[in-house]
Design an enzyme around this catalytic site. Structure first.
Site, PDB file in Angstrom:
ATOM      1  N   SER A 182       0.796  -1.229   0.000  1.00  0.00           N
ATOM      2  CA  SER A 182       0.000   0.000   0.000  1.00  0.00           C
ATOM      3  C   SER A 182       0.826   1.274   0.000  1.00  0.00           C
ATOM      4  O   SER A 182       0.302   2.340  -0.272  1.00  0.00           O
ATOM      5  CB  SER A 182      -0.958  -0.014   1.197  1.00  0.00           C
ATOM      6  OG  SER A 182      -0.224  -0.173   2.390  1.00  0.00           O
ATOM      7  N   HIS A 210      -6.385  -3.587  -0.676  1.00  0.00           N
ATOM      8  CA  HIS A 210      -6.258  -2.556  -1.715  1.00  0.00           C
ATOM      9  C   HIS A 210      -6.502  -3.149  -3.101  1.00  0.00           C
ATOM     10  O   HIS A 210      -5.902  -2.687  -4.079  1.00  0.00           O
ATOM     11  CB  HIS A 210      -4.878  -1.898  -1.652  1.00  0.00           C
ATOM     12  CG  HIS A 210      -4.706  -1.014  -0.455  1.00  0.00           C
ATOM     13  ND1 HIS A 210      -5.173   0.292  -0.410  1.00  0.00           N
ATOM     14  CD2 HIS A 210      -4.160  -1.251   0.754  1.00  0.00           C
ATOM     15  CE1 HIS A 210      -4.883   0.816   0.769  1.00  0.00           C
ATOM     16  NE2 HIS A 210      -4.280  -0.097   1.503  1.00  0.00           N
ATOM     17  N   LYS A 241     -12.655   0.239   2.238  1.00  0.00           N
ATOM     18  CA  LYS A 241     -11.952   0.990   1.186  1.00  0.00           C
ATOM     19  C   LYS A 241     -12.850   1.022  -0.061  1.00  0.00           C
ATOM     20  O   LYS A 241     -13.827   1.755  -0.078  1.00  0.00           O
ATOM     21  CB  LYS A 241     -10.572   0.381   0.929  1.00  0.00           C
ATOM     22  CG  LYS A 241      -9.666   0.420   2.191  1.00  0.00           C
ATOM     23  CD  LYS A 241      -8.240   0.021   1.877  1.00  0.00           C
ATOM     24  CE  LYS A 241      -7.435  -0.311   3.133  1.00  0.00           C
ATOM     25  NZ  LYS A 241      -7.213   0.797   4.046  1.00  0.00           N
TER      26      LYS A 241
HETATM   27  C1  LIG Z   1      -3.231  -3.939   3.514  1.00  0.00           C
HETATM   28  C2  LIG Z   1      -4.188  -3.584   4.607  1.00  0.00           C
HETATM   29  N1  LIG Z   1      -4.658  -4.563   5.403  1.00  0.00           N
HETATM   30  C3  LIG Z   1      -5.508  -4.313   6.403  1.00  0.00           C
HETATM   31  C4  LIG Z   1      -5.941  -3.029   6.655  1.00  0.00           C
HETATM   32  C5  LIG Z   1      -6.905  -2.792   7.789  1.00  0.00           C
HETATM   33  O1  LIG Z   1      -8.186  -2.657   7.258  1.00  0.00           O
HETATM   34  P1  LIG Z   1      -9.387  -2.114   8.180  1.00  0.00           P
HETATM   35  O2  LIG Z   1      -9.404  -0.632   7.991  1.00  0.00           O
HETATM   36  O3  LIG Z   1     -10.596  -2.806   7.666  1.00  0.00           O
HETATM   37  O4  LIG Z   1      -9.064  -2.495   9.573  1.00  0.00           O
HETATM   38  C6  LIG Z   1      -5.504  -1.979   5.855  1.00  0.00           C
HETATM   39  C7  LIG Z   1      -5.953  -0.600   6.139  1.00  0.00           C
HETATM   40  O5  LIG Z   1      -5.229   0.338   6.149  1.00  0.00           O
HETATM   41  C8  LIG Z   1      -4.597  -2.253   4.812  1.00  0.00           C
HETATM   42  O6  LIG Z   1      -4.130  -1.293   4.031  1.00  0.00           O
END
Ligand SMILES: Cc1ncc(COP(=O)(O)O)c(C=O)c1O
Length: 393
Positions: A182, A210, A241
């Site tokens: 990300s 993502h 997202k």
């Molecule tokens: C790759 C990744 N995994 C997990 C998460 C966590 O997601 P959530 O906002 O649903 O807790 C994010 C959020 O920033 C993320 O970018």
């Protein structure tokens, strides 16, 4: 330490870092291509994960309102007690079908999903092999389990092979990677990862937070994009997202893995059920995605256009085709000043620096949305050109 000294200790931490800790800008409008903040009207938003532009949409709001009318506000219960309504099961089924996976379970966030999976599946005789750039929630989840831990260099297949070799005597071996890194906007080499997994008898888990909803021809995610559907054993993802942007997470896998998680995964068992109107609205998201690829196609067209134009300005941008487009500036203070100047010109873009990325690799992470128009993107590009010139970069 006495109580007063402890308070002083935290006070000193806050005072020491006053000038470096970012304060979020307070947004006073809905999430969309343009947002109002307390001090800026109509900022063009380049830092949301609102890939499909659904977060502030009327379609989501309407579906959520219907969800509240039909299912109520909340459940005051965990899923295993009386906190499973038909709408939770419906969303789990719809996500499974959409992702071409056998079964799915919902969490209240993907952070919880990743936080709760490793300890539920792995014990001391097992091994987890994790990419060094994996999301914080994967790192924390791994810390909570007793399995042997191996970290491989970012998307580096020869290093992954070495770690698999070291782990070869473990009982269950699980390779885990972000589908999309990300901070880089790059996609994991899933074909090679699945090949190595097969060779060493390892399971593969991909965090597609993502990717779900827009990566791949139908937006199913990186497994579709890389042509490895059926070879990825576990997918974790977020509803926070592209998929409407409210909150919630999920894990999709074979029915046996999901059944084990329903019994053992602590954030699932010991936490309240996901708000039912979110489930209802996310069923609507899946309807939208299955009806047409229009939103993901627009997002990808926008991304291609923006990537080409921003590169023409001579910025360092990691190669790729993902709507996360980081503009690498290097120096932390240059990135912070660049961001402020962009905001002053009307573009909401934030700098990201150490420890989130390596020292000297500070960047502005821009993110494209299907809600952006071509005029929006032209405006951003013109602002990048102006600020670059103003700062003599
Ligand atoms: C790759 C990744 N995994 C997990 C998460 C966590 O997601 P959530 O906002 O649903 O807790 C994010 C959020 O920033 C993320 O970018």
């Amino acid at each position: 330490m006495k109580v007063k000294e402890s308070v002083k200790y935290y006070k000193s931490i806050v005072e020491d870092s006053k000038n470096t800790w970012k304060r979020p800008m307070e947004v006073i409008s809905k999430q969309d291509a343009h947002v109002d903040t307390l001090h800026h009207k109509g900022l063009l938003n380049m830092c949301a994960n609102n890939y499909l532009g659904l977060a502030g949409s009327a379609a989501m709001a309407d579906a959520a309102k219907k969800g509240i009318d039909r299912w109520g506000f909340g459940l005051s219960a965990g899923r295993s007690l009386c906190g499973t309504q038909s709408v939770h099961r419906e969303l789990e089924r719809r996500l499974s079908n959409f992702l071409h996976m056998e079964d799915t379970l919902l969490y209240t966030s993907c952070f919880d999903a990743n936080g709760g999976i490793f300890a539920a599946l792995l014990d001391s005789q097992d091994a987890v092999i994790s990419d060094e750039l994996n999301h914080a929630s994967i790192i924390d989840g791994i810390r909570l389990c007793k399995a042997q831990r191996y970290i491989y260099k970012n998307n580096n297949m020869s290093d992954l092979r070495k770690r698999l070799e070291e782990a070869k005597d473990a009982l269950v071996k699980l390779i885990v990677t972000d589908g999309v890194f990300s901070m880089e906007g790059t996609i994991a080499s899933l074909v090679e990862i699945c090949d190595l997994a097969e060779e060493y008898g390892a399971l593969v888990m991909v965090d597609d937070s993502h990717a779900t909803g827009f990566v791949g021809a139908h937006g199913r995610g990186t497994h579709e994009h890389c042509g490895v559907e059926g070879r990825v054993d576990i997918i974790s993802g977020t509803l926070g997202k592209a998929l409407g942007g409210a909150s919630g997470g999920f894990i999709s896998a074979s029915k046996y893995i999901v059944t084990v998680l329903r019994q053992r995964s602590r954030p699932y068992v010991f936490s309240n059920s996901l708000m039912p109107c979110i489930c209802q609205a996310n069923v609507k998201v899946i309807d939208i995605l299955e009806e047409s690829t229009g939103l993901r196609d627009k997002l990808m067209d926008n991304t291609q256009y923006y990537r080409e134009e921003i590169k023409k300005l001579g910025f360092e941008v990691p190669d790729g085709a993902h709507p996360i487009v980081p503009i690498i500036l290097g120096d932390e203070s240059v990135a912070a000043e660049f961001s402020q100047r962009m905001i002053d010109k009307g573009v909401f873009v934030m700098s990201i620096s150490y420890p989130v990325v390596a020292k000297g690799r500070a960047r502005l992470r821009t993110q494209i949305s299907a809600a952006h128009s071509k005029e929006d993107l032209d405006f951003v590009i013109s602002c990048f050109a102006k600020v670059k010139e103003e700062m003599g970069l």
